[in-house]
Design an enzyme around this catalytic site. Structure first.
Site, PDB file in Angstrom:
ATOM      1  CE  LYS A 244      -8.469  -8.993  -0.228  1.00 48.73           C
ATOM      2  NZ  LYS A 244      -8.593 -10.397  -0.635  1.00 48.73           N
TER       3      LYS A 244
ATOM      4  CG  HIS B 292      -9.524 -15.836  -8.472  1.00 45.80           C
ATOM      5  ND1 HIS B 292      -9.927 -15.163  -9.602  1.00 45.80           N
ATOM      6  CD2 HIS B 292      -8.364 -15.245  -8.080  1.00 45.80           C
ATOM      7  CE1 HIS B 292      -9.043 -14.195  -9.867  1.00 45.80           C
ATOM      8  NE2 HIS B 292      -8.094 -14.223  -8.958  1.00 45.80           N
TER       9      HIS B 292
ATOM     10  CE  LYS C  42      -8.814  -4.973  -5.579  1.00 46.76           C
ATOM     11  NZ  LYS C  42      -7.810  -5.945  -5.272  1.00 46.76           N
TER      12      LYS C  42
ATOM     13  CD  GLU D  47     -12.263 -10.941   0.322  1.00 47.72           C
ATOM     14  OE1 GLU D  47     -11.529 -11.344   1.214  1.00 47.72           O
ATOM     15  OE2 GLU D  47     -11.967 -10.922  -0.873  1.00 47.72           O
TER      16      GLU D  47
ATOM     17  CG  HIS E  49      -7.275 -19.608  -5.561  1.00 43.16           C
ATOM     18  ND1 HIS E  49      -8.285 -18.885  -4.934  1.00 43.16           N
ATOM     19  CD2 HIS E  49      -6.299 -18.717  -5.849  1.00 43.16           C
ATOM     20  CE1 HIS E  49      -7.899 -17.618  -4.856  1.00 43.16           C
ATOM     21  NE2 HIS E  49      -6.713 -17.488  -5.403  1.00 43.16           N
TER      22      HIS E  49
ATOM     23  NE  ARG F 174       0.357  -0.388  19.175  1.00 45.40           N
ATOM     24  CZ  ARG F 174       1.259   0.183  19.951  1.00 45.40           C
ATOM     25  NH1 ARG F 174       1.625   1.435  19.728  1.00 45.40           N
ATOM     26  NH2 ARG F 174       1.784  -0.478  20.946  1.00 45.40           N
TER      27      ARG F 174
ATOM     28  NE  ARG G  15     -11.430  -6.655  -1.552  1.00 45.61           N
ATOM     29  CZ  ARG G  15     -10.597  -5.798  -0.957  1.00 45.61           C
ATOM     30  NH1 ARG G  15     -11.035  -4.940  -0.065  1.00 45.61           N
ATOM     31  NH2 ARG G  15      -9.331  -5.793  -1.236  1.00 45.61           N
TER      32      ARG G  15
ATOM     33  CG  HIS H 171      -2.924 -15.443  -9.333  1.00 51.06           C
ATOM     34  ND1 HIS H 171      -3.666 -16.340  -8.593  1.00 51.06           N
ATOM     35  CD2 HIS H 171      -3.702 -14.358  -9.520  1.00 51.06           C
ATOM     36  CE1 HIS H 171      -4.846 -15.802  -8.330  1.00 51.06           C
ATOM     37  NE2 HIS H 171      -4.904 -14.601  -8.886  1.00 51.06           N
TER      38      HIS H 171
ATOM     39  CG  ASN I  92     -12.600 -14.374  -4.836  1.00 50.37           C
ATOM     40  OD1 ASN I  92     -11.511 -13.833  -5.014  1.00 50.37           O
ATOM     41  ND2 ASN I  92     -13.135 -14.542  -3.648  1.00 50.37           N
TER      42      ASN I  92
ATOM     43  CD  GLU J  60      -6.358 -11.635 -11.588  1.00 55.57           C
ATOM     44  OE1 GLU J  60      -7.544 -11.281 -11.406  1.00 55.57           O
ATOM     45  OE2 GLU J  60      -5.804 -12.532 -10.912  1.00 55.57           O
TER      46      GLU J  60
HETATM   47  N1  LIG Z   1      -3.226  -7.400  -2.110  1.00 53.15           N
HETATM   48  C1  LIG Z   1      -4.065  -7.837  -3.021  1.00 53.15           C
HETATM   49  O1  LIG Z   1      -5.247  -7.493  -3.046  1.00 53.15           O
HETATM   50  C2  LIG Z   1      -3.545  -8.751  -4.078  1.00 53.15           C
HETATM   51  C3  LIG Z   1      -4.285  -8.996  -5.238  1.00 53.15           C
HETATM   52  C4  LIG Z   1      -3.728  -9.799  -6.242  1.00 53.15           C
HETATM   53  C5  LIG Z   1      -2.465 -10.365  -6.073  1.00 53.15           C
HETATM   54  N2  LIG Z   1      -1.779 -10.108  -4.915  1.00 53.15           N
HETATM   55  C6  LIG Z   1      -0.447 -10.680  -4.704  1.00 53.15           C
HETATM   56  O2  LIG Z   1       0.412 -10.198  -5.730  1.00 53.15           O
HETATM   57  C7  LIG Z   1       1.488 -11.131  -5.877  1.00 53.15           C
HETATM   58  C8  LIG Z   1       1.794 -11.299  -7.332  1.00 53.15           C
HETATM   59  O3  LIG Z   1       2.166 -10.052  -7.881  1.00 53.15           O
HETATM   60  P1  LIG Z   1       3.068  -9.979  -9.183  1.00 53.15           P
HETATM   61  O4  LIG Z   1       2.492 -10.889 -10.199  1.00 53.15           O
HETATM   62  O5  LIG Z   1       3.225  -8.554  -9.498  1.00 53.15           O
HETATM   63  O6  LIG Z   1       4.423 -10.685  -8.699  1.00 53.15           O
HETATM   64  P2  LIG Z   1       5.881 -10.095  -8.317  1.00 53.15           P
HETATM   65  O7  LIG Z   1       5.771  -8.889  -7.502  1.00 53.15           O
HETATM   66  O8  LIG Z   1       6.652 -11.242  -7.765  1.00 53.15           O
HETATM   67  O9  LIG Z   1       6.477  -9.701  -9.730  1.00 53.15           O
HETATM   68  C9  LIG Z   1       6.656 -10.722 -10.704  1.00 53.15           C
HETATM   69  C10 LIG Z   1       8.039 -10.600 -11.340  1.00 53.15           C
HETATM   70  O10 LIG Z   1       8.067  -9.423 -12.153  1.00 53.15           O
HETATM   71  C11 LIG Z   1       9.249  -8.665 -11.876  1.00 53.15           C
HETATM   72  N3  LIG Z   1       8.919  -7.274 -12.175  1.00 53.15           N
HETATM   73  C12 LIG Z   1       8.129  -6.418 -11.490  1.00 53.15           C
HETATM   74  N4  LIG Z   1       7.968  -5.277 -12.155  1.00 53.15           N
HETATM   75  C13 LIG Z   1       8.690  -5.393 -13.293  1.00 53.15           C
HETATM   76  C14 LIG Z   1       8.922  -4.563 -14.416  1.00 53.15           C
HETATM   77  N5  LIG Z   1       8.305  -3.382 -14.553  1.00 53.15           N
HETATM   78  N6  LIG Z   1       9.746  -5.022 -15.404  1.00 53.15           N
HETATM   79  C15 LIG Z   1      10.318  -6.245 -15.322  1.00 53.15           C
HETATM   80  N7  LIG Z   1      10.124  -7.086 -14.300  1.00 53.15           N
HETATM   81  C16 LIG Z   1       9.310  -6.672 -13.298  1.00 53.15           C
HETATM   82  C17 LIG Z   1       9.593  -8.968 -10.464  1.00 53.15           C
HETATM   83  O11 LIG Z   1      10.956  -8.756 -10.240  1.00 53.15           O
HETATM   84  C18 LIG Z   1       9.185 -10.436 -10.350  1.00 53.15           C
HETATM   85  O12 LIG Z   1      10.240 -11.247 -10.787  1.00 53.15           O
HETATM   86  C19 LIG Z   1       1.055 -12.404  -5.191  1.00 53.15           C
HETATM   87  O13 LIG Z   1       1.825 -12.571  -4.020  1.00 53.15           O
HETATM   88  C20 LIG Z   1      -0.399 -12.165  -4.828  1.00 53.15           C
HETATM   89  O14 LIG Z   1      -0.786 -12.803  -3.633  1.00 53.15           O
HETATM   90  C21 LIG Z   1      -2.292  -9.327  -3.930  1.00 53.15           C
HETATM   91 ZN   LIG Z   2      -6.330 -13.046  -9.004  1.00 48.95          ZN
END
Ligand SMILES: NC(=O)c1ccc[n+]([C@@H]2O[C@H](COP(=O)([O-])OP(=O)(O)OC[C@H]3O[C@@H](n4cnc5c(N)ncnc54)[C@H](O)[C@@H]3O)[C@@H](O)[C@H]2O)c1
Ligand SMILES: [Zn+2]
Length: 376
Positions: A148, A253, A232, A242, A257, A126, A246, A270, A250, A190
Site C-alpha cells: 500500500k 484501529h 503481516k 484488502e 483512528h 506507470r 486483511r 498513531h 485493523n 503495533e
Molecule cells: N502502507 C501501509 O500499509 C502503512 C501501514 C502503517 C502505517 N503507514 C503510514 O506510515 C506513516 C507513519 O510511519 P512512521 O511512524 O514511520 O512515521 P515517519 O516516517 O514520519 O517517521 C517518524 C519520525 O521518525 C524519524 N525517523 C525515521 N527513522 C528514524 C531512525 N532510524 N532514527 C531516528 N529517527 C528516525 C523520522 O524522521 C520522523 O521524524 C503514516 O503516514 C502511516 O499512514 C502505512
Molecule cells: Zn496501525
C-alpha cells in the site's frame, strides 16, 4: 574457507503478491548485505536512493556500498510531509537523472518516506521497481510490507495512492537505536497488536524481555520484528487487496483512528492511539464475556510497563463516537469491529452498540497516567 558474510543471521520471509513474490529480509545488520541482496535479485544496476535529511544524517554510513548510485535524494518526512508536492520532488529527481524503466528506487526511512516514495515509484513511467529499507518500528513491522502506497490530501489522510508491491524489503533493527522513545514505543504497540491477533506467545515474550527491548538490544528486537513481519506477510499474501482477512490488521484501529481524528491528529502518534483502541476492543470483549479478563489484564500490564501514553480524559466521548460513525459510513454502513476472543485469535463483530463503546471508553480513560507525555 570461512568468509564473513554480512547479514548471515538474517531471516527471509517470502511475501506472495500479484505480479511477483518478494522477500523480506530481517536481521541485525541486514543493511550490510543490501548491496548483495540487490545484486542477487537483479535489482540494478541503476538505482536511486531516497531518504529524509534526518534518517540520512543518522545512518548514511551504512549505505556506503551503494555509493555508485550517486547522491541520495532527500525529502522531508513526518506526517505533514506526506504530500503530492513531495511525490513530485521524487518524480522530478527521477526525470532529472533520466531514469528509465530499469531504475530501482530504494526508499530509506519511516512509513512516510516508504508510502510517498512507493507511490512515486508506482506512478513513474506507470510503475518502476521499489525496494524498502524501513527505519522505524512502524515501517519495519507494518508499512513496508503489503504494497500500500500513497499520500495525504488536505481533506483527509491516505486519500491518494496505489497498490505497488516492493521488490525487496530489508528490515534491520539496529537502525531503531536512534528513534525517539515515543516513536519507538508507538511502533511497539503495533507489535503487541500482532500478538493479540495471531500469536499469543509474542505477548509473553515481550513481557519477559521488556528491559532488553526498551534498551533496544538488537537481540531482543530482531525476533519481534521477525514475528511481526511474518504475520503481516501471511495476512497480505492471502488478501493483497484488502477484501476480508486483511481486516484483522485493523484490530484496535476503530477506536484508535477515532481518537486520532477527535484530536485533529495532533495529540497521538498513531501507535499510541491504537494502544488505547486495543484496550477498548479487549474491554468490549470482556463485557460480552467473549474475551477473558486475564487476556485484557496481560495486555494492559504490557502497555503500562512499556511507558506512558497521552492523556485522553478531556476528549469528549461524543467526538469519539462521531469519528467512529464517520468510519462506519466509509465501510458502507456496517462497522466491522475486530475483537479478540482469546489472545492470538480474532472475531469480527458487526453489532457493537454505542453503549458498549461508551463503557469501554469509560474503562480506558481511567487508565491514563497523571503525567502528560505530549512532548517526551
Ligand atoms: N502502507 C501501509 O500499509 C502503512 C501501514 C502503517 C502505517 N503507514 C503510514 O506510515 C506513516 C507513519 O510511519 P512512521 O511512524 O514511520 O512515521 P515517519 O516516517 O514520519 O517517521 C517518524 C519520525 O521518525 C524519524 N525517523 C525515521 N527513522 C528514524 C531512525 N532510524 N532514527 C531516528 N529517527 C528516525 C523520522 O524522521 C520522523 O521524524 C503514516 O503516514 C502511516 O499512514 C502505512
Ligand atoms: Zn496501525
Amino acid at each position: 574457507m570461512v568468509s564473513y558474510c554480512p547479514g548471515m543471521n538474517a531471516t527471509r520471509i517470502q511475501v506472495r503478491a500479484g505480479r511477483a513474490d518478494y522477500p523480506v529480509v530481517v536481521g541485525a545488520d541486514a543493511i550490510a548485505s543490501l548491496r548483495h541482496e540487490l545484486d542477487a535479485l537483479g535489482l540494478g544496476p541503476r538505482r536511486i536512493l531516497i531518504s529524509s535529511p534526518r534518517v540520512w544524517r543518522l545512518h548514511h554510513k551504512r549505505f556506503g556500498s551503494l555509493r555508485d548510485s550517486g547522491p541520495p535524494v532527500l525529502v522531508a518526512d513526518g506526517e505533514r510531509a506526506k504530500t503530492l508536492r513531495n511525490v513530485e520532488r521524487v518524480l522530478d529527481a527521477l526525470i532529472r537523472v533520466k531514469a528509465d524503466r530499469s531504475i530501482v528506487v530504494v526508499a530509506i526511512g519511516g512509513g512516510v518516506i516508504g508510502d510517498l516514495v512507493g507511490f512515486a515509484a508506482a506512478s513513474y513511467l506507470r510503475g518502476v521497481r521499489v525496494v524498502h529499507v524501513p527505519t522505524t518500528v512502524m515501517a519495519q513491522v507494518d508499512s513496508a510490507i503489503g504494497g500500500k502506497t500513497g499520500v495525504n490530501h488536505r481533506l483527509g489522510k491516505n486519500l491518494i495512492g496505489a497498490f505497488h508491491a516492493p521488490s525487496l524489503v530489508v528490515a534491520d533493527p539496529t537502525v531503531l537505536s536512534t528513534l525517539s522513545p515515543r516513536e519507538f514505543r508507538s511502533g511497539l504497540y503495533e507489535v503487541i497488536k500482532y500478538g493479540i491477533i495471531a500469536d499469543a506467545s509474542l505477548i509473553d515474550r515481550m513481557s519477559a524481555a521488556l528491559p532488553a527491548i526498551i534498551a533496544r538490544d538488537p537481540e531482543a528486537l530482531t525476533p519481534l520484528v521477525d514475528a511481526s513481519c511474518r504475520i503481516k506477510a501471511a495476512v497480505v499474501s492471502d488478501d493483497e487487496r484488502e477484501s476480508g482477512l486483511r481486516r484483522i490488521l485493523n484490530f484496535g484501529h476503530t477506536v484508535g483512528h477515532a481518537l486520532e481524528a477527535a484530536t485533529s491528529y495532533r495529540r497521538f502518534l498513531h501507535g499510541e492511539a491504537v494502544a488505547y483502541g486495543m484496550l477498548a476492543a479487549l474491554s468490549i470483549g470482556v463485557d460480552r464475556s467473549l474475551t477473558s479478563r486475564a487476556a485484557y489484564d496481560a495486555v494492559l500490564a504490557l502497555i503500562t510497563k512499556l511507558g506512558p501514553l497521552p492523556d485522553i480524559r478531556d476528549i469528549a466521548t461524543r467526538d469519539i463516537l462521531t469519528a467512529i460513525g464517520r468510519d462506519k459510513k466509509v465501510l458502507a454502513g456496517t462497522l466491522h469491529f475486530v475483537a479478540a476472543p482469546r489472545l492470538g485469535t480474532t472475531a469480527t463483530l458487526t453489532d457493537v452498540t454505542t453503549a458498549e463503546v461508551r463503557a469501554a471508553l469509560r474503562r480506558i480513560a481511567k487508565l491514563v497516567p497523571k503525567k502528560s507525555t505530549h512532548s517526551s
